[in-house]
Scaffold this active site. Sequence first.
Site, short mmCIF file in Angstrom:
data_model
loop_
_atom_site.label_atom_id
_atom_site.label_comp_id
_atom_site.label_asym_id
_atom_site.label_seq_id
_atom_site.Cartn_x
_atom_site.Cartn_y
_atom_site.Cartn_z
N VAL A 121 7.38 -2.21 7.20
CA VAL A 121 7.31 -0.74 7.20
C VAL A 121 7.96 -0.19 5.93
CG1 VAL A 121 7.86 1.36 8.46
CG2 VAL A 121 7.42 -0.76 9.72
N LYS A 122 7.15 0.56 5.19
CA LYS A 122 7.61 1.11 3.92
C LYS A 122 8.20 2.50 4.17
CE LYS A 122 5.70 0.75 -0.75
NZ LYS A 122 4.46 0.85 -1.51
N ILE A 123 9.44 2.66 3.73
CA ILE A 123 10.19 3.88 4.04
C ILE A 123 10.67 4.51 2.73
CG2 ILE A 123 12.28 4.76 5.19
CD1 ILE A 123 10.65 3.61 7.34
N THR B 100 0.86 -1.18 0.00
CA THR B 100 0.00 0.00 0.00
C THR B 100 0.90 1.23 0.00
OG1 THR B 100 -0.06 0.25 2.42
CG2 THR B 100 -1.69 -1.24 1.44
N ALA C 40 3.20 -1.15 4.84
CA ALA C 40 2.49 0.03 5.36
C ALA C 40 3.46 1.19 5.37
CB ALA C 40 2.00 -0.27 6.77
#
Length: 215
Positions: A82-84, A27, A56
């Site tokens: 965790v999308k960074i 996402t 996310a």
Amino acid sequence: MKFFIDTANLDEIKQAADMGVLDGVTTNPSLAAKESAPYKDLLKDICKIVPGPVSAEVLATDTKGMLTEAEDLVKIADNIVVKIPTTLEGLRAIKALTDKSIKTNATLVFSPMQALLVAKAGATYVSPFVGRLDDISYDGMELIEDIVGIYNNYTFETEVLVASIRNPVHVLEAARLGADVCTVPLKVFGQLIKHPLTDIGLDKFLSDYKKAGKN
Ligand code: G3P
């Protein structure tokens, strides 16, 4: 190769999961903005539908803020990644999260050197955006070839997750290059299984059988 769906829409995720070949979900804030439910509620529901990795994305742009958000996001479910964003601040966050054994997805990657650095920092996934490179007249798949080649020269565990996929040929080329994951919109999932000769052949099989009076 693993297949993720690139959406925050629960119906689309259910449809893709029903196909039986879905490994995970990605996402981003633009996708979450299209849905009416709050992002965290959506993520909670997505993680119930799909047991595989669910990316996310943080909204903070500074390392400290990214880390605070990451700590919050991983509480949602065990399968949150965790999308960074791949900035200097993001690189520091990826390293800090890796040191805490938190899985990360380095997003908005447009160059092999960005991919090399996030792998060194320990990112679980690197997300090169192929469609957006094509949009500005660069060959997005060349980036995948470069990243896969560079990673193969070393012992990085970072998985190459091809993102911003717009059509089945992106998926075909990703598979030829040995990319680990493709994240695809639902429409492209549907296009991958479709072939006109399959439909024509099936119609002929059934009509031949019927014509022969086999009912
Ligand atoms: O996974 C990244 C993707 O959501 C971006 O796709 O089509 O907006 O470039 P697109």
